[in-house]
Design an enzyme around this catalytic site. Structure first.
Site, short mmCIF file in Angstrom:
data_model
loop_
_atom_site.label_atom_id
_atom_site.label_comp_id
_atom_site.label_asym_id
_atom_site.label_seq_id
_atom_site.Cartn_x
_atom_site.Cartn_y
_atom_site.Cartn_z
N GLU A 127 18.90 -1.74 -29.83
CA GLU A 127 20.13 -1.10 -30.32
C GLU A 127 19.97 0.42 -30.35
O GLU A 127 20.85 1.16 -29.94
CB GLU A 127 20.46 -1.59 -31.75
CG GLU A 127 21.09 -2.97 -31.83
CD GLU A 127 22.59 -2.97 -31.49
OE1 GLU A 127 23.11 -1.93 -31.06
OE2 GLU A 127 23.21 -4.03 -31.65
N CYS A 131 35.36 -5.52 -40.16
CA CYS A 131 35.14 -4.16 -39.68
C CYS A 131 35.92 -3.81 -38.42
O CYS A 131 35.69 -2.76 -37.81
CB CYS A 131 33.65 -3.92 -39.44
SG CYS A 131 32.71 -4.04 -40.97
N TYR A 165 22.30 7.16 -52.97
CA TYR A 165 23.15 7.42 -54.14
C TYR A 165 22.38 8.20 -55.21
O TYR A 165 22.96 8.64 -56.18
CB TYR A 165 23.69 6.10 -54.71
CG TYR A 165 24.54 5.36 -53.68
CD1 TYR A 165 25.87 5.72 -53.49
CD2 TYR A 165 23.99 4.36 -52.88
CE1 TYR A 165 26.64 5.09 -52.52
CE2 TYR A 165 24.75 3.72 -51.91
CZ TYR A 165 26.07 4.09 -51.73
OH TYR A 165 26.83 3.47 -50.77
N ARG A 222 30.71 -3.10 -51.67
CA ARG A 222 31.97 -3.79 -51.36
C ARG A 222 32.89 -3.82 -52.56
O ARG A 222 34.11 -3.80 -52.42
CB ARG A 222 31.68 -5.18 -50.79
CG ARG A 222 31.05 -5.04 -49.41
CD ARG A 222 30.77 -6.36 -48.73
NE ARG A 222 29.98 -6.12 -47.51
CZ ARG A 222 29.37 -7.05 -46.81
NH1 ARG A 222 29.45 -8.32 -47.22
NH2 ARG A 222 28.71 -6.75 -45.72
N SER A 245 23.68 0.45 -51.58
CA SER A 245 24.16 0.23 -52.94
C SER A 245 23.28 -0.73 -53.74
O SER A 245 22.95 -0.47 -54.89
CB SER A 245 25.61 -0.25 -52.91
OG SER A 245 25.74 -1.40 -52.11
N ARG A 275 29.88 -11.14 -41.88
CA ARG A 275 29.72 -10.13 -40.83
C ARG A 275 28.57 -10.49 -39.87
O ARG A 275 28.09 -9.63 -39.14
CB ARG A 275 29.47 -8.77 -41.46
CG ARG A 275 30.55 -8.29 -42.44
CD ARG A 275 30.54 -6.77 -42.53
NE ARG A 275 31.04 -6.19 -43.77
CZ ARG A 275 32.32 -6.17 -44.15
NH1 ARG A 275 33.25 -6.76 -43.44
NH2 ARG A 275 32.66 -5.58 -45.29
N LYS A 304 22.11 -1.79 -38.16
CA LYS A 304 22.69 -2.12 -39.45
C LYS A 304 22.60 -3.63 -39.62
O LYS A 304 23.16 -4.39 -38.82
CB LYS A 304 24.15 -1.67 -39.50
CG LYS A 304 24.84 -2.08 -40.79
CD LYS A 304 26.21 -1.47 -40.90
CE LYS A 304 26.91 -1.94 -42.16
NZ LYS A 304 28.25 -1.36 -42.27
N CYS A 344 36.57 -1.47 -42.11
CA CYS A 344 36.58 -2.48 -43.18
C CYS A 344 37.23 -2.01 -44.48
O CYS A 344 37.81 -2.81 -45.20
CB CYS A 344 35.18 -3.02 -43.45
SG CYS A 344 34.05 -1.81 -44.12
N LYS A 389 19.62 0.67 -41.68
CA LYS A 389 20.26 0.33 -42.95
C LYS A 389 20.19 -1.16 -43.19
O LYS A 389 20.50 -1.91 -42.27
CB LYS A 389 21.72 0.77 -42.84
CG LYS A 389 22.59 0.42 -43.99
CD LYS A 389 23.98 0.87 -43.68
CE LYS A 389 24.88 0.38 -44.77
NZ LYS A 389 26.25 0.55 -44.42
C1 PBG Z 1 31.17 -0.09 -43.88
C2 PBG Z 1 29.92 0.16 -44.60
C3 PBG Z 1 29.25 -0.66 -45.52
C4 PBG Z 1 28.24 0.11 -46.06
C5 PBG Z 1 28.28 1.33 -45.43
N1 PBG Z 1 29.30 1.33 -44.50
C6 PBG Z 1 29.56 -2.00 -46.03
C7 PBG Z 1 29.43 -3.20 -45.21
O1 PBG Z 1 29.06 -3.21 -44.05
O2 PBG Z 1 29.77 -4.22 -45.80
C8 PBG Z 1 27.31 -0.32 -47.16
C9 PBG Z 1 26.74 0.79 -47.95
C10 PBG Z 1 26.08 0.39 -49.21
O3 PBG Z 1 25.89 -0.79 -49.54
O4 PBG Z 1 25.72 1.31 -49.93
N2 PBG Z 1 31.15 -0.71 -42.72
#
Ligand code: PBG
Length: 323
Positions: free
Chosen positions: A233, A130, A313, A205, A274, A217, A195, A122, A248
């Site tokens: 999964e 992705c 982070y 993003r 994030s 997504r 995820k 992505c 996640k």
């Molecule tokens: C990429 C990816 C993402 C994140 C980690 N790997 C973004 C997404 O799927 O949009 C998000 C990490 C975060 O928000 O800190 N595929």
């Protein structure tokens, strides 16, 4: 025997007593710091919604990683922001790509630092999805081939662990097989096994400039309403050869962390994403919460839920709090 003979407050009376009965601990080596590496030179750009988090070009990245390592954090997770994006995400599997160059520079400067790489398209595709898009949809099997190429290029550059975050079916098996074929049987796979399709990725993003230009997504990331599916999964990824599993986001998915840990017994990571970070930062900056206490509470909760390690982070900032 219940009250008054039993009084749980007795062991909460002093800090020393509380220390003796504390069930969960947190230390800097439980934490993994995500880092964004960008093309160019002399770049150190703060991400607006993520105070304290930067996009670095390679030599600045090495300096940042050295500080992180010195603080006691033993692993970083790399995300690349290429100079150019295209339909097929070529930058992801380019041997001279920004992540591949960063891995080499990090391994040369800091050989003991564990380098983990995010494996996804992505950040490299012009459309921000992705994977490889055909007829308006992400094509699973073609994407898996491109992901395996990406993982191999990371392994060749010296990555210790590759972490596929795309949520295609069968990618762990394919990556494992192709890594082994290419002589990288020692490179581990940390699978983003569960995820979720989450609004908490918003600030990322912006940081990675990877918001999809069409659609969303939901066709590959998981529905936040599902828990049994996360366990399926996780088991599939283990069968395909994953060494560790990631959940996640983290804080709103602690039940999933616990279930996956209990039902697989495998090493489990959780990713405090994030949006989780930005919310704590924003509330702290406004004086609405005590940021340090709230951040440490979030992190200990993730460990208590069953995570062996945490991508956060806060890793760099929290390491001295924990030392
Ligand atoms: C990429 C990816 C993402 C994140 C980690 N790997 C973004 C997404 O799927 O949009 C998000 C990490 C975060 O928000 O800190 N595929």
């Amino acid at each position: 025997m219940s009250f008054p003979a039993t009084r749980l407050r007795r062991l909460r009376r002093t800090p020393a007593l509380r220390g003796l009965v504390r069930e969960t601990s947190l230390s800097p080596d439980d934490l993994i710091m995500p880092l964004f590496v960008t093309a160019g030179t002399g770049v150190r750009e703060e991400i607006a919604a993520m105070p304290g988090i930067y996009r670095h070009s390679i030599s600045e990245l090495v300096d940042e990683a050295a500080e992180i390592h010195a603080a006691g954090v033993s692993a970083v997770l790399l995300f690349g922001i290429p100079s150019e994006k295209d339909e097929t995400g070529t930058g992801a599997y380019d041997d001279a790509g920004v992540v591949q160059m960063a891995i080499r520079a990090l391994k040369e400067a800091l050989p003991d630092l564990t380098v983990i790489t995010d494996v996804c398209l992505c950040e490299y595709t012009s459309h921000g999805q992705c994977g490889f898009v055909r007829d308006g949809e992400v094509d699973n099997d073609i994407t898996v081939e491109l992901l395996a190429r990406t993982a191999i290029s990371h392994a060749e550059a010296g990555a210790d662990i590759v972490a596929p975050s795309d949520m295609m079916d069968g990618r762990i098996g394919s990556i494992r097989y192709q890594l082994d074929e290419e002589g990288h049987s020692g490179v581990a796979i940390l699978s983003y096994a569960a995820k979720y399709c989450s609004a908490f990725y918003g600030p990322f993003r912006e940081a990675a400039d990877s918001a999809p230009s069409f659609g969303d997504r939901h066709g590959y990331q998981m529905d936040p309403a599902n828990g049994d599916e996360a366990v399926r999964e996780a088991k599939l990824d283990l069968d395909e050869g994953a060494d560790a599993l990631m959940i996640k986001p983290a804080s709103h998915y602690l039940d999933i962390v616990r279930r996956v840990k209990d039902e697989t017994g495998a090493p489990v990571a959780a990713y405090q994403v994030s949006g989780e970070y930005s919310m704590l930062k924003a509330a702290g900056a406004n004086g609405w919460i005590d940021e340090k206490k709230a951040a440490l509470e979030a992190l200990i909760s993730i460990k208590r839920a069953g995570a062996d390690f945490i991508v956060t982070y806060y890793a760099k900032e929290a390491a001295p709090w924990l030392a």
